[in-house]
Scaffold this active site. Structure first.
Site, PDB file in Angstrom:
ATOM      1  N   CYS A   1      15.133  58.978 115.106  1.00  0.00           N
ATOM      2  CA  CYS A   1      15.656  60.312 115.456  1.00  0.00           C
ATOM      3  C   CYS A   1      14.581  61.305 115.048  1.00  0.00           C
ATOM      4  O   CYS A   1      14.725  62.049 114.086  1.00  0.00           O
ATOM      5  CB  CYS A   1      16.923  60.611 114.653  1.00  0.00           C
ATOM      6  N   ALA A   2      13.494  61.354 115.783  1.00  0.00           N
ATOM      7  CA  ALA A   2      12.269  61.947 115.245  1.00  0.00           C
ATOM      8  C   ALA A   2      12.144  63.455 115.445  1.00  0.00           C
ATOM      9  O   ALA A   2      11.393  64.110 114.723  1.00  0.00           O
ATOM     10  CB  ALA A   2      11.054  61.256 115.859  1.00  0.00           C
ATOM     11  N   GLY A   3      12.844  64.032 116.440  1.00  0.00           N
ATOM     12  CA  GLY A   3      12.606  65.447 116.752  1.00  0.00           C
ATOM     13  C   GLY A   3      13.089  66.394 115.673  1.00  0.00           C
ATOM     14  O   GLY A   3      14.132  66.128 115.090  1.00  0.00           O
TER      15      GLY A   3
ATOM     16  N   CYS B   1      20.822  65.855 106.659  1.00  0.00           N
ATOM     17  CA  CYS B   1      20.635  67.110 105.919  1.00  0.00           C
ATOM     18  C   CYS B   1      22.009  67.741 105.727  1.00  0.00           C
ATOM     19  O   CYS B   1      22.192  68.937 105.875  1.00  0.00           O
ATOM     20  CB  CYS B   1      19.638  68.048 106.580  1.00  0.00           C
TER      21      CYS B   1
ATOM     22  N   GLU C   1      12.971  59.826 120.186  1.00  0.00           N
ATOM     23  CA  GLU C   1      13.817  61.027 120.180  1.00  0.00           C
ATOM     24  C   GLU C   1      14.511  61.107 121.526  1.00  0.00           C
ATOM     25  O   GLU C   1      13.888  60.927 122.570  1.00  0.00           O
ATOM     26  CB  GLU C   1      12.932  62.259 119.911  1.00  0.00           C
TER      27      GLU C   1
ATOM     28  N   GLY D   1       9.968  66.368 114.429  1.00  0.00           N
ATOM     29  CA  GLY D   1       8.782  65.596 114.074  1.00  0.00           C
ATOM     30  C   GLY D   1       8.252  65.782 112.663  1.00  0.00           C
ATOM     31  O   GLY D   1       7.194  65.252 112.333  1.00  0.00           O
ATOM     32  N   GLY D   2       8.991  66.509 111.830  1.00  0.00           N
ATOM     33  CA  GLY D   2       8.510  66.736 110.457  1.00  0.00           C
ATOM     34  C   GLY D   2       8.298  65.434 109.699  1.00  0.00           C
ATOM     35  O   GLY D   2       7.200  65.155 109.191  1.00  0.00           O
ATOM     36  N   LYS D   3       9.361  64.619 109.647  1.00  0.00           N
ATOM     37  CA  LYS D   3       9.239  63.362 108.890  1.00  0.00           C
ATOM     38  C   LYS D   3       8.346  62.377 109.633  1.00  0.00           C
ATOM     39  O   LYS D   3       7.614  61.604 109.015  1.00  0.00           O
ATOM     40  CB  LYS D   3      10.624  62.756 108.629  1.00  0.00           C
TER      41      LYS D   3
ATOM     42  N   ASP E   1      17.150  56.940 123.840  1.00  0.00           N
ATOM     43  CA  ASP E   1      18.449  57.061 123.175  1.00  0.00           C
ATOM     44  C   ASP E   1      18.546  55.948 122.133  1.00  0.00           C
ATOM     45  O   ASP E   1      18.536  54.762 122.477  1.00  0.00           O
ATOM     46  CB  ASP E   1      19.554  56.921 124.235  1.00  0.00           C
TER      47      ASP E   1
HETATM   48  C1  LIG Z   1      18.266  65.690 112.046  1.00  0.00           C
HETATM   49  S1  LIG Z   1      17.309  65.712 113.473  1.00  0.00           S
HETATM   50  C2  LIG Z   1      15.910  64.789 112.965  1.00  0.00           C
HETATM   51  C3  LIG Z   1      14.896  65.598 112.212  1.00  0.00           C
HETATM   52  C4  LIG Z   1      13.547  64.910 112.120  1.00  0.00           C
HETATM   53  N1  LIG Z   1      13.669  63.599 111.506  1.00  0.00           N
HETATM   54  C5  LIG Z   1      12.521  65.724 111.392  1.00  0.00           C
HETATM   55  O1  LIG Z   1      12.317  65.503 110.194  1.00  0.00           O
HETATM   56  O2  LIG Z   1      11.892  66.592 112.016  1.00  0.00           O
HETATM   57  C6  LIG Z   1      18.126  64.576 114.509  1.00  0.00           C
HETATM   58  C7  LIG Z   1      17.436  64.355 115.842  1.00  0.00           C
HETATM   59  O3  LIG Z   1      18.087  63.270 116.486  1.00  0.00           O
HETATM   60  C8  LIG Z   1      18.086  63.508 117.876  1.00  0.00           C
HETATM   61  N2  LIG Z   1      19.119  62.643 118.504  1.00  0.00           N
HETATM   62  C9  LIG Z   1      20.411  62.926 118.741  1.00  0.00           C
HETATM   63  N3  LIG Z   1      21.025  61.862 119.305  1.00  0.00           N
HETATM   64  C10 LIG Z   1      20.090  60.891 119.419  1.00  0.00           C
HETATM   65  C11 LIG Z   1      20.100  59.571 119.941  1.00  0.00           C
HETATM   66  N4  LIG Z   1      21.208  59.042 120.456  1.00  0.00           N
HETATM   67  N5  LIG Z   1      18.949  58.872 119.903  1.00  0.00           N
HETATM   68  C12 LIG Z   1      17.824  59.414 119.403  1.00  0.00           C
HETATM   69  N6  LIG Z   1      17.757  60.663 118.908  1.00  0.00           N
HETATM   70  C13 LIG Z   1      18.872  61.392 118.905  1.00  0.00           C
HETATM   71  C14 LIG Z   1      18.359  64.980 117.979  1.00  0.00           C
HETATM   72  O4  LIG Z   1      17.941  65.480 119.235  1.00  0.00           O
HETATM   73  C15 LIG Z   1      17.530  65.526 116.799  1.00  0.00           C
HETATM   74  O5  LIG Z   1      16.251  65.861 117.242  1.00  0.00           O
END
Ligand SMILES: C[S@@+](CC[C@H](N)C(=O)[O-])C[C@H]1O[C@@H](n2cnc3c(N)ncnc32)[C@H](O)[C@@H]1O
Length: 488
Positions: free
Chosen positions: A304-306, A425, A329, A308-310, A355
């Site tokens: 769940c990268a978006g 978070c 993502e 992209g910080g981590k 997904d």
């Molecule tokens: C809490 S954020 C992650 C923050 C990220 N790890 C960072 O440090 O920048 C959760 C992310 O999961 C994505 N997301 C939601 N449902 C998802 C899925 N089914 N598969 C993959 N990513 C998903 C969201 O779009 C969002 O960008």
């Protein structure tokens, strides 16, 4: 109470034709700072906008329109403080306004309430003298609401000005002994259900929860991360203005900016050698990278990268060990942000829009997997002043199946003996332990690793084996991390 210098509204008496009262009519004068703050509050209310996204373009527009001398950095800081402070303290201010009017609050038009709350914030949350706060608010009301409703604003704010914040809280908050959660909700301006959920997770008595709620109302420090392999914290400390930077508290990659400012304009950030990242978020990525592992350590996944910080941090740490990160993502536009964050990484990586509940990769592929799942964000309320008013308890039910599905994917994606980090978070127990417990009960062949040992030197991480960070204890967002080893 913030330390903004007191500011008088920029009104100049311009006379026009006579008004009904016989006094010469004076056209209202637009104060660009308060007008901008009002526009931002309206956008948050009407369009569900995020204050942190809506403010920068409004500030830019005001600077262009008024000119840099008429709308300078202090004006921008003051406008930002008015918007953030009013949104954070909205619960308290609504209760005070409700006590000053003779009809239910819901019958007051939202734009009128915004002008009133902006005025209450100036009266009770800043050092602006009362007469200036009232007259500036009435002037704003004349500009944006008209003269009739400006009289109402005047009458209400004059009542508010009769007491200070502590005096009002004694009047409008129920006594703690009668209803502790309602008392804390009004005094610290959080919805009652949020107070209740945070307290369940935090445990303990009154002092801890009060400190936490107060920390949610403070402006967070800006923290940078020196991206591994691209820069170091020492290099950042040397290259930035020594008076305004401090080393991180916990993360060896962190640098704190004591004066805030615009971190995006700093050279190391522009060049991608550093990023803006809360220290709690850094600790989560470091902990997963350092979890003990037997055997192969070559393929890492951030599921769940978006934005992209981590992922940027993990990609740098992976490169140091000759491992490769796959950052996945679901949202294509957020996947593009991940690509931007990872560009320039010293080692190979891949970004895919995918997904995580229907992964395109083979089961058992990875040695380390991070699932930083979508959640209510109740651990980052300091950053998003409007979020606490938008979230609903029902949101938890919406996230529950997704969070469980993504954790199951993480366990399927990691090889036997590999490690998974499940992060949120939010400290809400329904998003943290309940998810981990449920999934592990079904999965069976997995064990929790003591994540506290992966954050050496960080105190008060809880009873383990998972960890919960707290703004009032660690100065970080309330990040949660459970580390799980797949055993079969
Ligand atoms: C809490 S954020 C992650 C923050 C990220 N790890 C960072 O440090 O920048 C959760 C992310 O999961 C994505 N997301 C939601 N449902 C998802 C899925 N089914 N598969 C993959 N990513 C998903 C969201 O779009 C969002 O960008």
């Amino acid at each position: 109470m913030n330390d903004q210098p007191s500011r008088r509204p920029r009104t100049q008496g311009k006379s026009g034709p006579q008004g009904k009262s016989g006094k010469p009519y004076r056209r209202p004068q637009k104060d660009p700072v308060r007008f901008l703050a009002f526009e931002a509050l309206r956008a948050v209310d009407e369009r569900d906008a995020y204050a942190n996204l809506v403010l920068p373009p409004l500030l830019r527009k005001a600077r262009e329109k008024e000119g840099p001398e008429q709308f300078d950095a202090r004006d921008a800081a003051f406008a930002t403080e008015l918007v953030y402070g009013t949104l954070r303290r909205q619960g308290t201010y609504d209760a005070i306004v409700a006590a000053c009017i003779d009809r239910p609050l819901r019958e007051v038009d939202p734009p009128v309430l915004d002008v009133l709350n902006l005025g209450v914030h100036q009266l009770l949350g800043t050092r602006i003298p009362s007469h200036a706060a009232v007259s500036a608010s009435v002037e704003l009301a004349r500009v944006v609401l008209g003269d009739g409703r400006a009289k109402f604003v005047n009458a209400v704010l004059r009542k508010v000005a009769r007491d200070d914040l502590d005096g009002w809280l004694e009047k409008v908050a129920p006594p703690y002994d009668e209803d502790p959660e309602d008392h804390l909700a009004v005094v610290h301006s959080h919805p009652r259900w949020v107070v209740s959920a945070l307290w369940d997770s935090l445990g303990g008595g009154r002092a801890g929860i009060e400190d936490l709620l107060e920390a949610d109302n403070e402006r967070p420090e800006v923290t940078l991360v020196a991206r591994p392999g691209r820069s170091t914290a020492d290099e950042l400390l040397d290259s930035l203005d020594a008076d305004s930077v401090l080393p991180g508290r916990w993360s060896p990659y962190a640098v704190r900016l004591s004066e805030g400012g615009e971190p995006g304009s700093l050279e190391p950030v522009r060049e991608g050698r550093a990023g803006v990242q809360d220290e709690g978020s850094q600790l989560v990525a470091i902990a997963l990278a350092n979890a003990p592992l037997e055997g192969r350590d070559e393929k890492w996944l951030d599921g769940c990268a978006g934005p992209g910080g981590k992922a940027a941090m993990l990609a740098g740490l992976a490169a140091e060990r000759g491992a490769v990160l796959l950052a996945a993502e679901k949202q294509p536009h957020r996947a593009r942000l991940v690509s931007q964050a990872l560009a320039g990484n010293p080692g190979p990586y891949q970004v895919v829009a995918a997904d995580g509940t229907r992964p395109p990769w083979q089961p058992g592929t990875f040695d380390r997997v991070l699932m930083d799942v979508p959640c209510t964000g109740l651990g980052a309320l300091r950053r998003r002043p409007e979020a606490r008013w938008r979230r609903r308890p029902e949101d938890l039910e919406g996230f529950a199946p997704l969070q469980r599905g993504l954790l199951r994917t993480a366990l399927e994606s990691v090889r036997v003996g590999g490690v998974v980090g499940y992060a949120t978070c939010s400290p809400h127990l329904a998003e943290t332990r309940a998810v981990v417990d449920d999934v592990l009960k079904q999965w069976g062949a997995a064990e929790l690793v003591d994540a506290r040992a992966l954050m050496p030197g960080v105190p008060a991480l809880g009873d383990g084996p998972d960890v919960q960070l707290w703004p009032h204890v660690h100065g970080t967002d309330a990040m949660y991390l459970a580390v799980i080893r797949r055993t079969g």
